[in-house]
Design an enzyme around this catalytic site. Structure first.
Site, PDB file in Angstrom:
ATOM      1  N   GLU A  50       1.316  -3.498  -6.345  1.00 14.18           N
ATOM      2  CA  GLU A  50       2.261  -2.401  -6.593  1.00 14.18           C
ATOM      3  C   GLU A  50       2.622  -1.842  -5.224  1.00 14.18           C
ATOM      4  OE1 GLU A  50       4.182   0.245  -6.659  1.00 14.18           O
ATOM      5  OE2 GLU A  50       2.781   1.721  -7.490  1.00 14.18           O
ATOM      6  N   CYS A  56       5.764   6.656  -5.227  1.00 14.35           N
ATOM      7  CA  CYS A  56       6.455   5.352  -5.226  1.00 14.35           C
ATOM      8  C   CYS A  56       7.706   5.413  -6.091  1.00 14.35           C
ATOM      9  CB  CYS A  56       5.515   4.242  -5.663  1.00 14.35           C
ATOM     10  SG  CYS A  56       4.657   4.573  -7.190  1.00 14.35           S
TER      11      CYS A  56
HETATM   12  O1  TXE Z   1      -0.568   1.933   3.227  1.00 17.42           O
HETATM   13  P1  TXE Z   1      -1.518   0.676   3.285  1.00 17.42           P
HETATM   14  P2  TXE Z   1      -0.510   3.202   4.188  1.00 17.42           P
HETATM   15  C1  TXE Z   1       3.870   2.983   1.559  1.00 17.42           C
HETATM   16  C2  TXE Z   1       4.566   4.192   2.157  1.00 17.42           C
HETATM   17  C3  TXE Z   1       3.744   4.475   3.357  1.00 17.42           C
HETATM   18  C4  TXE Z   1       3.311   3.097   3.786  1.00 17.42           C
HETATM   19  C5  TXE Z   1       2.053   3.037   4.608  1.00 17.42           C
HETATM   20  O2  TXE Z   1       5.876   3.844   2.525  1.00 17.42           O
HETATM   21  O3  TXE Z   1       4.499   5.079   4.379  1.00 17.42           O
HETATM   22  O4  TXE Z   1       3.117   2.400   2.579  1.00 17.42           O
HETATM   23  O5  TXE Z   1       0.979   3.687   3.942  1.00 17.42           O
HETATM   24  C6  TXE Z   1      -5.860  -0.610   2.363  1.00 17.42           C
HETATM   25  N1  TXE Z   1      -6.676  -5.571   3.413  1.00 17.42           N
HETATM   26  N2  TXE Z   1       2.979   3.319   0.461  1.00 17.42           N
HETATM   27  O6  TXE Z   1      -0.642   2.783   5.616  1.00 17.42           O
HETATM   28  O7  TXE Z   1      -1.908   0.347   4.672  1.00 17.42           O
HETATM   29  C7  TXE Z   1      -5.922   0.790   2.908  1.00 17.42           C
HETATM   30  O8  TXE Z   1      -7.176   1.055   3.458  1.00 17.42           O
HETATM   31  C8  TXE Z   1      -7.042  -4.849   2.353  1.00 17.42           C
HETATM   32  C9  TXE Z   1       3.495   3.064  -0.848  1.00 17.42           C
HETATM   33  O9  TXE Z   1      -1.492   4.176   3.690  1.00 17.42           O
HETATM   34  O10 TXE Z   1      -0.883  -0.379   2.473  1.00 17.42           O
HETATM   35  C10 TXE Z   1      -5.586   1.605   1.662  1.00 17.42           C
HETATM   36  O11 TXE Z   1      -6.734   1.721   0.828  1.00 17.42           O
HETATM   37  N3  TXE Z   1      -6.764  -3.532   2.219  1.00 17.42           N
HETATM   38  C11 TXE Z   1       2.405   3.020  -1.823  1.00 17.42           C
HETATM   39  C12 TXE Z   1      -4.551   0.723   0.954  1.00 17.42           C
HETATM   40  O12 TXE Z   1      -4.745  -0.584   1.476  1.00 17.42           O
HETATM   41  C13 TXE Z   1      -6.073  -2.931   3.209  1.00 17.42           C
HETATM   42  C14 TXE Z   1       1.376   4.072  -1.715  1.00 17.42           C
HETATM   43  C15 TXE Z   1      -3.097   1.163   1.197  1.00 17.42           C
HETATM   44  O13 TXE Z   1      -2.859   1.208   2.580  1.00 17.42           O
HETATM   45  C16 TXE Z   1      -5.652  -3.641   4.343  1.00 17.42           C
HETATM   46  C17 TXE Z   1       0.951   4.257  -0.349  1.00 17.42           C
HETATM   47  C18 TXE Z   1      -5.983  -5.016   4.418  1.00 17.42           C
HETATM   48  N4  TXE Z   1      -5.611  -5.797   5.446  1.00 17.42           N
HETATM   49  C19 TXE Z   1       1.775   3.910   0.678  1.00 17.42           C
HETATM   50  N5  TXE Z   1      -4.977  -2.785   5.151  1.00 17.42           N
HETATM   51  C20 TXE Z   1       2.885   2.853  -3.252  1.00 17.42           C
HETATM   52  N6  TXE Z   1       2.891   1.615  -3.725  1.00 17.42           N
HETATM   53  O14 TXE Z   1       3.229   3.795  -3.913  1.00 17.42           O
HETATM   54  C21 TXE Z   1      -4.972  -1.576   4.535  1.00 17.42           C
HETATM   55  N7  TXE Z   1      -5.654  -1.658   3.357  1.00 17.42           N
END
Ligand code: TXE
Length: 529
Positions: A247, A281
């Site tokens: 998602e 989102c």
């Molecule tokens: O997301 P990340 P971030 C979007 C929103 C935001 C951007 C960055 O635009 O500005 O994403 O947010 C884990 N392997 N959304 O940096 O990095 C991390 O620790 C496994 C939309 O917070 O994707 C956290 O638990 N896991 C979104 C989770 O992934 C990993 C909601 C999300 O972090 C990882 C949030 C890896 N390599 C942000 N790297 C929505 N779908 O609504 C990070 N994580």
């Protein structure tokens, strides 16, 4: 053995109040070894859990609802502290959503897990008793984000557990405390020890979960987060053929037709864009308004936005809080400034609120935006409402679909049939007519997107479907009779099968009857092995 791993790592993560910067608690990141151990212990506990009947699981659900309901204020206060969102939003979009999801499971689970009969149209299959079983995967990994740090993991964890899985939850590094609270609620509800494990850490900790050696790997992964991390996870998952649900956010369009109710639609646009400071989102990230309404629409949005209370320095009541961290405010500011440089007009807002702290951004209404700008293409995830005029339905649909994302959308109109017809033309996982965002809180509604918004679904029956492996069981009541299609190929066989194909599929009734007769005759004449 502890169910919460917080020690002996080298990196740390810090839970802070983004409104004040106050450090709430520091954690060491779980090491890869601790992550593997969490998966192993969830797997061990799952073996017994998978054998429990639906009623035993429902008892835990009942207890979870009782516990969360009784402690709803305490939970909402913690959510508000760790994310900065208003208490009312913490209650409605997090606690109530989780309660409703648990209540949905109480009703849906027995039906969902009951074996589902499969009927057969083919007369050769009539003697079979066939059905589908829905069996737990084993251990489901849940990697969750910070924007809805309670309701997103709560729904995923509830669905996974109730389908008979163990769960390892890796919450966002920005919101570990809320995840621990969720665990505490499940413990208080009597969930067997070890079945739900919470690992605290950063992205690398999450990577240990997805890139573990096969013997320590989860059996399914539910990820909510950014597109870039989602792609990284999909690549790692491909290596082990690990099934994943992704998602990955959206750039949701709101289309306001000329017959829409101006007052309701402007309130929806303002709430849809600024709720949770735009960090949703399903936020309204692009608002397309029929040209005949455009000027009044912008005017009313500006008036309504100016009434919103941004969190004051000393707390108290407010409508819009801070962003989760300064980096998120940077993304928002850069997108807005780039649009302004390209000629966009700030109708209100459009600046950081440094006097409150680095994480604050004013709710912003903006017009005159070029559709190729990042503000219109990339997820903004902040309190910005871009409004763009259109002249006819086709143009509105084409602008709405002109996006890499496809999570959800909304259409606003006085004519429901017209709205529903347009909904079918929008590329998205969900389209609401005369509402925004609410689909996330409707327990029956699947949640998930198309295009870069991800794959698979959470929530609703479709979300439950992601938590089970489908098994087809087929018991032939005529087990003593050799099958017509087994060895013994030759003229008799071909004649029998041709006759059967005619019987089943010919457009002529006569040919069907002849085919059936020929097929039966050939079956008895055929030599067998
Ligand atoms: O997301 P990340 P971030 C979007 C929103 C935001 C951007 C960055 O635009 O500005 O994403 O947010 C884990 N392997 N959304 O940096 O990095 C991390 O620790 C496994 C939309 O917070 O994707 C956290 O638990 N896991 C979104 C989770 O992934 C990993 C909601 C999300 O972090 C990882 C949030 C890896 N390599 C942000 N790297 C929505 N779908 O609504 C990070 N994580």
């Amino acid at each position: 053995m502890t169910d919460i791993i917080t020690t002996t790592g080298f990196r740390t993560v810090t839970a802070r109040n983004p409104a004040t910067g106050e450090v709430l608690r520091k954690f060491e990141c779980a090491t890869p070894g601790q992550v593997y151990q969490a998966v192993d212990s969830a797997r061990a506990a799952q073996k017994t859990w998978a054998a429990t009947d639906v009623n035993a699981r429902k008892e835990i659900l009942h207890a979870f609802i009782r516990e969360l309901h009784a402690r709803k204020s305490e939970v909402a206060v913690l959510i508000s502290r760790e994310t900065g969102k208003p208490l009312a939003e913490a209650l409605v979009t997090e606690v109530v959503v989780a309660l409703d999801a648990a209540d949905f499971l109480l009703r849906e689970l027995p039906r969902f897990l009951r074996p589902e009969r499969v009927g057969h149209a083919n007369p050769m299959m009539k003697a079979r008793r066939s059905y589908l079983l829905r069996e737990a995967y084993g251990v489901v990994g849940v990697i969750s984000p910070w924007n809805y740090p309670f309701s997103i993991p709560a729904v995923d964890v509830l669905n996974a557990l109730m389908c008979g899985n163990g769960v390892v939850l890796k919450p966002s590094e920005f919101t570990p405390l809320i995840a621990l609270k969720l665990k505490e609620l499940f413990d208080a509800a009597g969930l067997p020890a070890g079945l739900l494990r919470v690992i605290i850490g950063d992205g690398l900790t999450g990577a240990s979960l997805t890139q573990a050696p096969p013997e320590h790997l989860v059996d399914k992964l539910i990820f909510t987060g950014s597109v870039s991390t989602g792609k990284r996870i999909a690549r790692a998952a491909a290596e082990n053929l690990l099934p994943v649900v992704l998602e990955l956010g959206g750039k949701d369009p709101m289309i306001v037709l000329e017959d829409a109710n101006l007052e309701t639609a402007t309130s929806a646009a303002v709430w849809g864009a600024f709720m949770n400071a735009g960090q949703t989102c399903l936020s309204v990230e692009r608002c397309y308004v029929h040209r005949s309404l455009f000027d009044n629409f912008v005017k009313r949005c500006v008036e309504k936005t100016s009434q919103l209370r941004v969190r004051p320095k000393d707390g108290g009541e407010y409508d819009v809080g801070p962003l989760i961290h300064a980096g998120q405010a940077d993304i928002v500011d850069k997108q807005v400034q780039e649009a302004v440089a390209a000629g966009a007009k700030i109708e209100c807002g459009g600046r950081r609120l440094d006097e409150l702290g680095m994480n604050y951004y004013t709710p912003t209404v903006i017009t005159g935006i070029n559709s190729s700008l990042r503000l219109m293409c990339e997820e903004t995830f902040g309190p910005v409402l871009p409004i763009i005029p259109f002249d006819n339905d086709d143009e509105a649909i084409s602008m709405a679909n002109d996006s890499e994302f496809g999570l959800a959308a909304s259409v606003w109109t006085g004519d429901l049939a017209r709205g529903e017809a347009l909904a079918r033309r929008i590329q998205a996982g969900a389209v609401m007519v005369n509402d925004v965002i609410t689909s996330f809180g409707i327990s029956e509604a699947p949640h998930g997107g198309v295009k870069s918004s991800g794959m698979g679904r959470t929530h609703g029956r479709a979300g439950l479907g992601e938590m089970v492996r489908l098994k087809y069981v087929d018991a032939d009541r005529m087990g003593g009779v050799a099958k017509a299609w087994w060895f013994g190929y030759g003229d008799g066989y071909l004649s029998q099968m041709e006759g059967f194909a005619d019987f089943m599929f010919s457009s002529s009734i006569i040919q069907r009857l002849q085919g059936g007769w020929r097929s039966i005759g050939a079956y008895f004449r055929k030599g067998r092995v």
